[in-house]
Structures are given as C-alpha cells and as structure tokens.
Scaffold this motif. Structure first.
Motif, PDB file in Angstrom:
ATOM      1  N   VAL A  18      18.356 -11.988  -1.863  1.00 25.85           N
ATOM      2  CA  VAL A  18      18.871 -10.636  -2.130  1.00 25.85           C
ATOM      3  C   VAL A  18      17.864  -9.814  -2.943  1.00 25.85           C
ATOM      4  CG1 VAL A  18      21.343 -11.162  -1.938  1.00 25.85           C
ATOM      5  CG2 VAL A  18      20.186 -11.456  -4.145  1.00 25.85           C
ATOM      6  N   ASP A  19      16.601 -10.242  -2.905  1.00 22.48           N
ATOM      7  CA  ASP A  19      15.583  -9.545  -3.704  1.00 22.48           C
ATOM      8  C   ASP A  19      15.471  -8.056  -3.379  1.00 22.48           C
ATOM      9  OD1 ASP A  19      14.660 -10.708  -1.247  1.00 22.48           O
ATOM     10  OD2 ASP A  19      12.641 -10.043  -1.754  1.00 22.48           O
ATOM     11  N   LEU A  20      15.671  -7.700  -2.121  1.00 19.90           N
ATOM     12  CA  LEU A  20      15.535  -6.279  -1.745  1.00 19.90           C
ATOM     13  C   LEU A  20      16.662  -5.430  -2.336  1.00 19.90           C
ATOM     14  CD1 LEU A  20      14.566  -6.783   2.009  1.00 19.90           C
ATOM     15  CD2 LEU A  20      13.039  -6.361   0.084  1.00 19.90           C
ATOM     16  N   VAL A  50      13.111  -4.093   6.786  1.00 21.24           N
ATOM     17  CA  VAL A  50      14.406  -3.452   7.000  1.00 21.24           C
ATOM     18  C   VAL A  50      15.521  -4.423   6.630  1.00 21.24           C
ATOM     19  CG1 VAL A  50      15.934  -2.425   8.718  1.00 21.24           C
ATOM     20  CG2 VAL A  50      13.465  -2.046   8.867  1.00 21.24           C
ATOM     21  N   SER A  51      16.408  -3.998   5.756  1.00 22.10           N
ATOM     22  CA  SER A  51      17.557  -4.828   5.396  1.00 22.10           C
ATOM     23  C   SER A  51      18.821  -3.983   5.441  1.00 22.10           C
ATOM     24  CB  SER A  51      17.373  -5.415   3.992  1.00 22.10           C
ATOM     25  OG  SER A  51      18.621  -5.835   3.468  1.00 22.10           O
ATOM     26  N   VAL A  52      19.778  -4.459   6.203  1.00 24.11           N
ATOM     27  CA  VAL A  52      21.044  -3.746   6.343  1.00 24.11           C
ATOM     28  C   VAL A  52      21.760  -3.718   4.994  1.00 24.11           C
ATOM     29  CG1 VAL A  52      23.293  -3.761   7.498  1.00 24.11           C
ATOM     30  CG2 VAL A  52      21.237  -4.398   8.768  1.00 24.11           C
ATOM     31  N   THR A 104      20.261  -9.562  16.377  1.00 26.52           N
ATOM     32  CA  THR A 104      20.254 -11.002  16.107  1.00 26.52           C
ATOM     33  C   THR A 104      21.664 -11.595  16.240  1.00 26.52           C
ATOM     34  OG1 THR A 104      19.823 -12.713  14.458  1.00 26.52           O
ATOM     35  CG2 THR A 104      20.334 -10.542  13.590  1.00 26.52           C
ATOM     36  N   ASP A 105      22.676 -10.797  15.923  1.00 33.73           N
ATOM     37  CA  ASP A 105      24.055 -11.298  15.991  1.00 33.73           C
ATOM     38  C   ASP A 105      24.546 -11.507  17.427  1.00 33.73           C
ATOM     39  OD1 ASP A 105      24.178 -11.397  13.268  1.00 33.73           O
ATOM     40  OD2 ASP A 105      25.467  -9.634  13.027  1.00 33.73           O
ATOM     41  N   LEU A 106      23.723 -11.144  18.430  1.00 32.68           N
ATOM     42  CA  LEU A 106      24.097 -11.436  19.829  1.00 32.68           C
ATOM     43  C   LEU A 106      23.131 -12.431  20.481  1.00 32.68           C
ATOM     44  CD1 LEU A 106      25.226  -7.908  21.108  1.00 32.68           C
ATOM     45  CD2 LEU A 106      26.646  -9.953  20.903  1.00 32.68           C
ATOM     46  N   ARG A 143      13.515 -12.925  15.365  1.00 33.34           N
ATOM     47  CA  ARG A 143      12.601 -12.368  14.357  1.00 33.34           C
ATOM     48  C   ARG A 143      13.306 -11.985  13.061  1.00 33.34           C
ATOM     49  NH1 ARG A 143       8.648  -8.148  17.353  1.00 33.34           N
ATOM     50  NH2 ARG A 143       7.649  -9.619  18.762  1.00 33.34           N
ATOM     51  N   ILE A 144      14.652 -12.075  13.012  1.00 31.54           N
ATOM     52  CA  ILE A 144      15.341 -11.639  11.792  1.00 31.54           C
ATOM     53  C   ILE A 144      15.616 -12.821  10.860  1.00 31.54           C
ATOM     54  CG2 ILE A 144      17.323 -10.353  10.863  1.00 31.54           C
ATOM     55  CD1 ILE A 144      15.682  -8.599  12.709  1.00 31.54           C
ATOM     56  N   PHE A 145      16.144 -13.898  11.417  1.00 24.28           N
ATOM     57  CA  PHE A 145      16.478 -15.058  10.580  1.00 24.28           C
ATOM     58  C   PHE A 145      15.696 -16.283  11.044  1.00 24.28           C
ATOM     59  CE2 PHE A 145      20.328 -12.388  10.162  1.00 24.28           C
ATOM     60  CZ  PHE A 145      20.213 -12.145   8.800  1.00 24.28           C
TER      61      PHE A 145
HETATM   62  C1  UD1 Z   1      23.632  -7.979   8.026  1.00 23.29           C
HETATM   63  C2  UD1 Z   1      24.840  -8.421   8.800  1.00 23.29           C
HETATM   64  C3  UD1 Z   1      24.517  -9.656   9.639  1.00 23.29           C
HETATM   65  C4  UD1 Z   1      23.304  -9.400  10.512  1.00 23.29           C
HETATM   66  C5  UD1 Z   1      22.151  -8.857   9.689  1.00 23.29           C
HETATM   67  C6  UD1 Z   1      20.953  -8.432  10.536  1.00 23.29           C
HETATM   68  C7  UD1 Z   1      26.663  -7.774   7.337  1.00 23.29           C
HETATM   69  C8  UD1 Z   1      27.774  -8.214   6.455  1.00 23.29           C
HETATM   70  N1  UD1 Z   1      25.912  -8.742   7.866  1.00 23.29           N
HETATM   71  O1  UD1 Z   1      23.286  -9.031   7.137  1.00 23.29           O
HETATM   72  O2  UD1 Z   1      25.635  -9.989  10.446  1.00 23.29           O
HETATM   73  O3  UD1 Z   1      22.900 -10.595  11.143  1.00 23.29           O
HETATM   74  O4  UD1 Z   1      22.564  -7.704   8.926  1.00 23.29           O
HETATM   75  O5  UD1 Z   1      21.341  -7.479  11.480  1.00 23.29           O
HETATM   76  O6  UD1 Z   1      26.480  -6.601   7.601  1.00 23.29           O
HETATM   77  N2  UD1 Z   1      16.158 -10.132   3.394  1.00 23.29           N
HETATM   78  C9  UD1 Z   1      15.338 -10.409   2.323  1.00 23.29           C
HETATM   79  N3  UD1 Z   1      15.730  -9.974   1.083  1.00 23.29           N
HETATM   80  C10 UD1 Z   1      16.875  -9.274   0.888  1.00 23.29           C
HETATM   81  C11 UD1 Z   1      17.714  -9.005   1.987  1.00 23.29           C
HETATM   82  C12 UD1 Z   1      17.318  -9.444   3.232  1.00 23.29           C
HETATM   83  O7  UD1 Z   1      14.294 -11.026   2.478  1.00 23.29           O
HETATM   84  O8  UD1 Z   1      17.161  -8.911  -0.258  1.00 23.29           O
HETATM   85  C13 UD1 Z   1      15.774 -10.581   4.751  1.00 23.29           C
HETATM   86  C14 UD1 Z   1      16.787 -11.545   5.358  1.00 23.29           C
HETATM   87  O9  UD1 Z   1      16.560 -12.863   4.945  1.00 23.29           O
HETATM   88  C15 UD1 Z   1      16.541 -11.316   6.834  1.00 23.29           C
HETATM   89  C16 UD1 Z   1      16.190  -9.835   6.914  1.00 23.29           C
HETATM   90  O10 UD1 Z   1      15.813  -9.464   5.593  1.00 23.29           O
HETATM   91  O11 UD1 Z   1      15.433 -12.085   7.263  1.00 23.29           O
HETATM   92  C17 UD1 Z   1      17.299  -8.925   7.373  1.00 23.29           C
HETATM   93  O12 UD1 Z   1      18.475  -9.213   6.657  1.00 23.29           O
HETATM   94  P1  UD1 Z   1      19.565  -8.099   6.319  1.00 23.29           P
HETATM   95  O13 UD1 Z   1      19.382  -6.942   7.249  1.00 23.29           O
HETATM   96  O14 UD1 Z   1      19.549  -7.837   4.873  1.00 23.29           O
HETATM   97  O15 UD1 Z   1      20.887  -8.856   6.692  1.00 23.29           O
HETATM   98  P2  UD1 Z   1      22.292  -8.784   5.937  1.00 23.29           P
HETATM   99  O16 UD1 Z   1      22.500  -7.422   5.393  1.00 23.29           O
HETATM  100  O17 UD1 Z   1      22.416  -9.944   5.036  1.00 23.29           O
END
Ligand code: UD1
Length: 420
Positions: free
Chosen positions: A125-127, A164-166, A307-309, A329-331
């Motif tokens: 959760v660093d971002l 990019v982080s959701v 990625t969720d599909l 490429r996401i996880f």
């Molecule tokens: C959200 C969705 C999840 C989906 C994902 C990507 C919710 C509740 N969950 O998860 O179903 O699979 O988006 O579309 O909405 N990362 C970091 N540091 C951070 C945060 C993320 O390195 O602080 C990395 C993650 O490990 C990953 C990438 O960024 O490799 C994207 O993750 P993120 O978009 O943040 O996913 P979530 O918000 O956790």
C-alpha cells in the motif's frame, strides 16, 4: 463449507441481470466518512465483501442500514466514535485501506491496520501512503498499523503516481476533496469505478475535474454534504457472464451490460469468434459456429484488458482452436487457476508472468479448488463446458464477489447447485 456442483450440459439461453459493481461500492462506502450528512447508495451488490465493509464502518461508529434486501445502503457518519480500523477486520479485505484517506481528511487522524499480503501477490500500500504524505499527512508505521496525522488538515499538492493504482487513486481522491487548495493526481487510474466515485463525491459537493483521464484535479472544499448515488454496473461480473455463452454456446442477454465498460475485452471476444450485440436492455452474447479461436491477451490498467477477467478468459481459451498466450502485467502471482484447470484436462504452461494455453476440444469434470475470487468463477465457467461433473470447493471466495451465481446461471439452463 459449501461447494458448487456443476454438470456440463451444453448451450445456455436466457437473461442475466448484472449487479452494481463490488469494487465501486467498496470505495463509495468509505466516502460516507467524509461527511456528517447521510450518504445513500442504490444498486448495491449483495456480497460478503460489502458486509465486511459494513462491519468496518460500523466499528468506527458509522451507521449502515441495509435496505431492500441489501440493494440500498443508507449510511451516516454523523457520530464517528473511533479512528481505529482494526486488524481483525482489515485482514479479511484489502479494500479496508480505503477508510484511511477519508478518516484523515475529516478528522485529521487515523489508525489503520496494514492489510498484509493476499493470494494474488504482495500487493503493498506504499502508493496510498505516499499520496497521503504528499497531501501533508505525517505517517508512522508501527505494530502493523499506519498511524496517520494531519492536525492542521490536509493541504492540496501534486501527486505523481509512479504506477497506476486504482486503490491509491481512490484514497488520494477522497482525501483531496477536503484538503486546503488544489490537488493534481498525475498518472491516476481511469477505471469506471474511479469515475463513479468522482461522480458521487461531486454530488456531495466536491470539486473534481478530469476523472476518467490520467490527470484528476481536485479543488478542496471545507465540508461535504449528503447525497444519493446509484452504483455503476459491475463490469467484471458482466464480463464473467458474457463468457458463459462464449464457452458453452447458446445466447445470453446481460441486462444492464455496456460495451464502453469493457471495450478491450469485447474486442478479444470478437477476435475469438464470439458475437456481442447491443440491445435495448444491455448486451446479447452468442457464440458463432464451432469452437472459439485462440487469442493473445495482455492485462493492463483500464482501458486495457482487466486483470480481474484474466482467469475467466483463460477458461474460455482452454477450449479454443489453437494456442493463446496470456500475459499478466498487474499482479505477479495470478495464475493459480491454471493447475486447477489442468485437472480438468486443459493444456497450460505457466512461465513467470505468461501462460501459454493450447486449446483442447473438451474439458472433463473434476474436483477442483477455488484459490481466489476470480479463479473460483473461472473454474465454474470451465465446468459448464466440461464433460461430466465438477465440484468446486472453497467457494467462500466466490461469495465475496458474485451474488447468487447458481441462480443466475441456472436461469439460463445451466446445471449448477450449491451443496453444503
Ligand atoms: C483494485 C481492484 C482489484 C483489481 C485491481 C487492478 C478493488 C477493491 N480492487 O485493486 O479487483 O484487480 O484494482 O485492476 O477495487 N501497488 C503497489 N503499491 C500500492 C498499490 C498498488 O505497488 O500502494 C501495485 C499492486 O501490487 C499491483 C498494481 O499496483 O501490482 C495495481 O494495483 P491496484 O490498482 O492498486 O489494485 P487495487 O486497488 O488493490
């Protein structure tokens, strides 16, 4: 513990209503913490993840009334009594971290447990933390908790996300609505769930521009008010059920479906030989003649292939004519469904972030185990197309993200039931 029993029995026909988006609802619910006035969500999905968020908000002193069988959530954060999000709840669901930004923005302090790892990779959760620091929060990480403070309130800033982080975009967006001055989020996520959150926050009085693009600008306001907001359609549930007629044959109408939520995914279905048509009530999906064709897939942030599909698409490609390559490429650890699909006769090789799928004519039923939410539903899709009987165990993962999956599929003629 419940299992799902599926007997593969050919083409599906019927309609499936698509619920409100789990991932949108999980970020809209913490938005209640930003205001002392009521926030009401309609079109909420009925899922165990939503109940977990209800429990978390309740532990902070928020009221969450679940009305109309759970489709309406009437929330009030008038009397927030705690700023402490406890490990016992947070560990159940990563999205719990989304209470951090709102608590900090409204109360100037928060103590939120770090979510820890999860089945599909490290997921730090660093971002989230860096974005809140940019807005002036003082953070201290100890005893497994983030102790966050902003005694004089948050202050608008430019936040450059390195990737990019959701979730981090959502946390920063919510926090910035109550920060002093202007915040610019660069390289922000563009997912429909972000757009939905921005729309809801705007209804509450927030000043936001640019949602759905990679730059979001927020002008902080002193306070937010109440609102009523309908949760956007769940594009992942939609895509999952679009794959059911693709994999089994037949024709299914997805009520509430929209192509703009899943354009990259629809392109891949088209290339595979699956037809998707817009109707007055949603989308109609049918498989053209014969087997689907192999296609290559790369997962990316929105508007790319989600990625969720990926797991569900892999189930489809297991029976395609030819060889497909899926690149995640996401996880980093999101192919745990592959060994289970192998048990059903699939031919898959996984090398790091790539999976090569050699299509077979028929899958065969087998006892398999769900490892995460999307993996579990991919096994159900595969089972619908397999010869014989499949039992999917550990379906509590499924209940986190899909409401009434057995009912929705059996209404289209699938032989699927839950067994205790
Ligand atoms: C959200 C969705 C999840 C989906 C994902 C990507 C919710 C509740 N969950 O998860 O179903 O699979 O988006 O579309 O909405 N990362 C970091 N540091 C951070 C945060 C993320 O390195 O602080 C990395 C993650 O490990 C990953 C990438 O960024 O490799 C994207 O993750 P993120 O978009 O943040 O996913 P979530 O918000 O956790």
């Amino acid at each position: 513990m419940d299992s799902i029993l599926v007997r593969g029995n050919g083409p599906l026909k019927g309609q499936i209503p698509i619920a409100g988006a789990k991932n949108a609802c999980l970020t809209l619910m913490p938005a209640t913490l930003l205001t002392e006035e009521p926030l009401t969500l309609t079109n909420a999905p009925r899922l165990s993840d939503i109940r977990t968020m209800t429990q978390l908000l309740g532990s902070l002193g928020a009221e969450v009334a679940s009305l109309q069988g759970g489709q309406v959530l009437a929330m009030s954060s008038h009397d927030i009594s705690s700023r402490h999000a406890d490990y016992e709840i947070v560990r159940k669901m990563r999205a719990s971290i989304l209470v951090l930004g709102p608590l900090l923005a409204r109360f100037g302090e928060a103590e939120v447990s770090l979510p820890g790892g999860c089945a599909i990779g490290a997921r730090p959760v660093d971002l989230h933390l860096r974005a809140l620091e940019a807005l002036g929060a003082e953070l201290d990480l100890r005893d497994g908790y983030v102790h966050a403070k902003a005694p004089k309130g948050l202050v608008g800033a430019v936040v450059d996300f390195p990737i990019v982080s959701v979730g981090a975009t959502e946390n920063a967006l919510m926090a910035a609505t109550l920060a002093k001055g202007t915040t610019v989020l660069n390289n922000a996520a563009r997912e429909p769930e972000i757009v939905d959150l921005a729309r809801c926050l705007r209804r509450m009085g927030a000043q936001i521009e640019g949602e759905g693009t990679s730059t979001i600008t927020i002008q902080g306001v002193d306070r937010l008010g109440g609102a009523t907001h309908a949760v956007v359609t769940d594009r992942i549930e939609l895509g999952t059920y679009m794959l059911a007629p693709a994999i089994c044959g037949g024709e299914v109408e997805l009520l509430g479906g929209r192509i703009d939520l899943l354009a990259a995914f629809c392109e891949k279905l088209d290339a595979a030989g699956v037809s998707v048509e817009e109707t007055a009530n949603g989308l109609k999906v049918s498989r053209r003649n014969g087997r689907v064709r192999a296609v290559d897939v790369v997962t990316e942030p929105f508007p790319g292939f989600p990625t969720d599909l990926q797991a569900q698409m892999m189930a489809l490609l297991c029976t395609a004519e030819g060889t497909s390559v899926l690149e995640e490429r996401i996880f980093e650890n999101r192919f745990m469904h592959a060994p289970e699909l192998l048990r059903m006769g699939a031919r898959i090789e996984v090398h790091g972030g790539h999976a090569t799928v050699h299509g077979v004519e028929k899958l065969r039923g087998a006892p398999v185990m769900a490892t995460d939410l999307r993996a579990s539903v991919s096994l159900i899709l595969a089972a619908l197309a397999a010869e014989g009987e499949t039992i999917v165990s550990r379906v509590y993962h499924l209940d986190r993200g899909y409401e009434r999956v057995e009912e929705k599929l059996s209404a289209c003629g699938a032989l699927i039931e839950r067994i205790s």
